[in-house]
Write a protein that holds these residues in place. Structure first.
Motif, PDB file in Angstrom:
ATOM      1  N   LEU A  52      -7.865  -9.690  -3.130  1.00 21.03           N
ATOM      2  CA  LEU A  52      -6.946 -10.132  -2.049  1.00 21.03           C
ATOM      3  C   LEU A  52      -5.576  -9.482  -2.160  1.00 21.03           C
ATOM      4  O   LEU A  52      -4.746  -9.522  -1.560  1.00 21.03           O
ATOM      5  CB  LEU A  52      -6.604 -11.544  -2.303  1.00 21.03           C
ATOM      6  CG  LEU A  52      -7.818 -12.411  -1.986  1.00 21.03           C
ATOM      7  CD1 LEU A  52      -7.556 -13.778  -2.079  1.00 21.03           C
ATOM      8  CD2 LEU A  52      -8.291 -12.229  -0.377  1.00 21.03           C
ATOM      9  N   GLN A  53      -5.299  -8.740  -3.408  1.00 21.54           N
ATOM     10  CA  GLN A  53      -4.110  -8.013  -3.518  1.00 21.54           C
ATOM     11  C   GLN A  53      -4.513  -6.462  -3.126  1.00 21.54           C
ATOM     12  O   GLN A  53      -3.973  -5.609  -3.873  1.00 21.54           O
ATOM     13  CB  GLN A  53      -3.579  -8.274  -5.005  1.00 21.54           C
ATOM     14  CG  GLN A  53      -2.995  -9.290  -5.580  1.00 21.54           C
ATOM     15  CD  GLN A  53      -4.077 -10.401  -5.577  1.00 21.54           C
ATOM     16  OE1 GLN A  53      -5.166 -10.169  -6.232  1.00 21.54           O
ATOM     17  NE2 GLN A  53      -3.775 -11.590  -5.343  1.00 21.54           N
ATOM     18  N   ALA A  54      -4.988  -6.373  -2.096  1.00 24.25           N
ATOM     19  CA  ALA A  54      -5.541  -5.106  -1.584  1.00 24.25           C
ATOM     20  C   ALA A  54      -4.114  -4.353  -1.258  1.00 24.25           C
ATOM     21  O   ALA A  54      -3.064  -4.674  -0.822  1.00 24.25           O
ATOM     22  CB  ALA A  54      -6.311  -4.962  -0.574  1.00 24.25           C
ATOM     23  N   GLN A  55      -4.310  -2.844  -0.899  1.00 27.23           N
ATOM     24  CA  GLN A  55      -3.235  -2.202  -0.333  1.00 27.23           C
ATOM     25  C   GLN A  55      -3.782  -0.937   0.463  1.00 27.23           C
ATOM     26  O   GLN A  55      -5.021  -0.743   0.134  1.00 27.23           O
ATOM     27  CB  GLN A  55      -2.172  -1.821  -1.461  1.00 27.23           C
ATOM     28  CG  GLN A  55      -2.750  -0.860  -2.539  1.00 27.23           C
ATOM     29  CD  GLN A  55      -1.777  -0.771  -3.865  1.00 27.23           C
ATOM     30  OE1 GLN A  55      -0.688  -0.393  -3.632  1.00 27.23           O
ATOM     31  NE2 GLN A  55      -2.203  -1.119  -4.923  1.00 27.23           N
ATOM     32  N   GLY A  56      -2.950  -0.123   0.912  1.00 30.51           N
ATOM     33  CA  GLY A  56      -3.238   0.930   1.537  1.00 30.51           C
ATOM     34  C   GLY A  56      -4.371   0.922   2.753  1.00 30.51           C
ATOM     35  O   GLY A  56      -4.302  -0.101   3.440  1.00 30.51           O
ATOM     36  N   GLU A  57      -5.208   1.852   2.773  1.00 32.69           N
ATOM     37  CA  GLU A  57      -6.191   1.687   3.789  1.00 32.69           C
ATOM     38  C   GLU A  57      -7.066   0.456   3.940  1.00 32.69           C
ATOM     39  O   GLU A  57      -7.503  -0.084   5.092  1.00 32.69           O
ATOM     40  CB  GLU A  57      -7.296   2.950   3.840  1.00 32.69           C
ATOM     41  CG  GLU A  57      -6.532   3.885   4.001  1.00 32.69           C
ATOM     42  CD  GLU A  57      -7.645   5.359   3.672  1.00 32.69           C
ATOM     43  OE1 GLU A  57      -8.431   5.471   4.603  1.00 32.69           O
ATOM     44  OE2 GLU A  57      -7.454   6.051   2.554  1.00 32.69           O
TER      45      GLU A  57
ATOM     46  N   LEU B 202      -6.270  -2.746   3.010  1.00 31.71           N
ATOM     47  CA  LEU B 202      -5.145  -3.590   3.627  1.00 31.71           C
ATOM     48  C   LEU B 202      -5.198  -3.450   5.094  1.00 31.71           C
ATOM     49  O   LEU B 202      -5.415  -4.332   5.862  1.00 31.71           O
ATOM     50  CB  LEU B 202      -4.004  -3.673   2.967  1.00 31.71           C
ATOM     51  CG  LEU B 202      -3.008  -4.677   3.477  1.00 31.71           C
ATOM     52  CD1 LEU B 202      -3.417  -6.226   3.510  1.00 31.71           C
ATOM     53  CD2 LEU B 202      -1.682  -4.618   2.681  1.00 31.71           C
ATOM     54  N   GLU B 203      -4.972  -2.426   5.649  1.00 28.72           N
ATOM     55  CA  GLU B 203      -4.620  -1.718   6.933  1.00 28.72           C
ATOM     56  C   GLU B 203      -5.969  -2.011   7.880  1.00 28.72           C
ATOM     57  O   GLU B 203      -5.826  -2.543   9.077  1.00 28.72           O
ATOM     58  CB  GLU B 203      -4.088  -0.383   7.121  1.00 28.72           C
ATOM     59  CG  GLU B 203      -3.953   0.034   8.540  1.00 28.72           C
ATOM     60  CD  GLU B 203      -3.036  -0.701   9.413  1.00 28.72           C
ATOM     61  OE1 GLU B 203      -3.100  -0.930  10.571  1.00 28.72           O
ATOM     62  OE2 GLU B 203      -2.100  -1.347   8.875  1.00 28.72           O
ATOM     63  N   ARG B 204      -7.133  -1.851   7.268  1.00 23.49           N
ATOM     64  CA  ARG B 204      -8.483  -2.037   8.163  1.00 23.49           C
ATOM     65  C   ARG B 204      -8.452  -3.507   8.323  1.00 23.49           C
ATOM     66  O   ARG B 204      -8.948  -3.995   9.363  1.00 23.49           O
ATOM     67  CB  ARG B 204      -9.293  -1.374   7.139  1.00 23.49           C
ATOM     68  CG  ARG B 204     -10.739  -1.837   7.566  1.00 23.49           C
ATOM     69  CD  ARG B 204     -11.138  -1.030   8.996  1.00 23.49           C
ATOM     70  NE  ARG B 204     -12.628  -1.103   9.212  1.00 23.49           N
ATOM     71  CZ  ARG B 204     -13.063  -1.662  10.501  1.00 23.49           C
ATOM     72  NH1 ARG B 204     -12.167  -1.607  11.653  1.00 23.49           N
ATOM     73  NH2 ARG B 204     -14.215  -1.718  10.902  1.00 23.49           N
ATOM     74  N   CYS B 205      -8.226  -4.310   7.205  1.00 27.08           N
ATOM     75  CA  CYS B 205      -8.624  -5.651   7.466  1.00 27.08           C
ATOM     76  C   CYS B 205      -7.408  -6.160   8.333  1.00 27.08           C
ATOM     77  O   CYS B 205      -7.626  -6.975   9.278  1.00 27.08           O
ATOM     78  CB  CYS B 205      -8.276  -6.304   6.065  1.00 27.08           C
ATOM     79  SG  CYS B 205      -9.580  -6.347   4.717  1.00 27.08           S
ATOM     80  N   ARG B 206      -6.222  -5.805   8.303  1.00 30.00           N
ATOM     81  CA  ARG B 206      -5.111  -6.177   9.170  1.00 30.00           C
ATOM     82  C   ARG B 206      -5.388  -5.757  10.720  1.00 30.00           C
ATOM     83  O   ARG B 206      -5.312  -6.515  11.729  1.00 30.00           O
ATOM     84  CB  ARG B 206      -3.979  -5.645   8.981  1.00 30.00           C
ATOM     85  CG  ARG B 206      -2.737  -6.226   9.867  1.00 30.00           C
ATOM     86  CD  ARG B 206      -1.458  -5.400   9.737  1.00 30.00           C
ATOM     87  NE  ARG B 206      -1.928  -4.014  10.281  1.00 30.00           N
ATOM     88  CZ  ARG B 206      -1.748  -3.938  11.671  1.00 30.00           C
ATOM     89  NH1 ARG B 206      -1.674  -4.827  12.440  1.00 30.00           N
ATOM     90  NH2 ARG B 206      -1.889  -2.414  12.133  1.00 30.00           N
ATOM     91  N   SER B 207      -5.982  -4.470  10.795  1.00 26.82           N
ATOM     92  CA  SER B 207      -6.431  -4.159  12.098  1.00 26.82           C
ATOM     93  C   SER B 207      -7.289  -4.826  13.003  1.00 26.82           C
ATOM     94  O   SER B 207      -7.454  -4.662  14.213  1.00 26.82           O
ATOM     95  CB  SER B 207      -6.658  -2.569  12.073  1.00 26.82           C
ATOM     96  OG  SER B 207      -8.193  -2.441  11.582  1.00 26.82           O
ATOM     97  N   VAL B 208      -8.412  -5.490  12.392  1.00 23.15           N
ATOM     98  CA  VAL B 208      -9.437  -6.316  13.219  1.00 23.15           C
ATOM     99  C   VAL B 208      -9.072  -7.743  13.284  1.00 23.15           C
ATOM    100  O   VAL B 208      -9.671  -8.319  13.982  1.00 23.15           O
ATOM    101  CB  VAL B 208     -10.607  -6.243  12.082  1.00 23.15           C
ATOM    102  CG1 VAL B 208     -11.126  -4.818  11.918  1.00 23.15           C
ATOM    103  CG2 VAL B 208     -10.642  -7.133  10.938  1.00 23.15           C
ATOM    104  N   LEU B 209      -7.852  -8.080  13.218  1.00 24.39           N
ATOM    105  CA  LEU B 209      -7.268  -9.607  13.285  1.00 24.39           C
ATOM    106  C   LEU B 209      -6.781  -9.787  14.815  1.00 24.39           C
ATOM    107  O   LEU B 209      -6.290  -8.876  15.284  1.00 24.39           O
ATOM    108  CB  LEU B 209      -6.223  -9.926  12.479  1.00 24.39           C
ATOM    109  CG  LEU B 209      -6.519 -10.155  10.958  1.00 24.39           C
ATOM    110  CD1 LEU B 209      -5.485 -10.420   9.904  1.00 24.39           C
ATOM    111  CD2 LEU B 209      -7.859 -10.963  10.674  1.00 24.39           C
TER     112      LEU B 209
END
Length: 92
Positions: free
Chosen positions: A27-32, A34-41
């Motif tokens: 859950l404390q992800a970052q970089g690619e 985090l962006e991948r997870c954000r991008s599918v919402l």
């Protein structure tokens, strides 16, 4: 080559009757990642996450919701953006 969790073609083992699969996401992800997870919402999830006071809470939310969509899409053979997760009256 991108890691499997970033790929549109995440490989998951076939789910057999009576079997469960347990996945752990950072859950404390970052970089690619985090962006991948954000991008599918969808927009609604971005709007919901905008209400979080702390960036760390917002980012954890992106990973939990986006990561779930990415995993479910691999099992269901859909794109993560096609996964529709519902909420009950109290937001859960």
């Amino acid at each position: 080559m991108e890691p499997g969790y970033l790929s549109d073609k995440l490989s998951v083992p076939e789910l057999q009757p009576g079997e469960i699969h347990l996945w752990i996401l950072p859950l404390q992800a970052q970089g690619e990642f985090l962006e991948r997870c954000r991008s599918v919402l969808p927009v609604q999830e971005h709007n919901r996450s905008a209400n979080f006071k702390f960036d760390s809470s917002r980012e954890s939310y992106w990973v939990s919701q986006g990561g779930l969509r990415i995993l479910l899409s691999a099992y269901l053979g859909l794109k993560p953006e096609e996964i529709n997760l519902g909420r009950r009256s109290k937001g859960k």
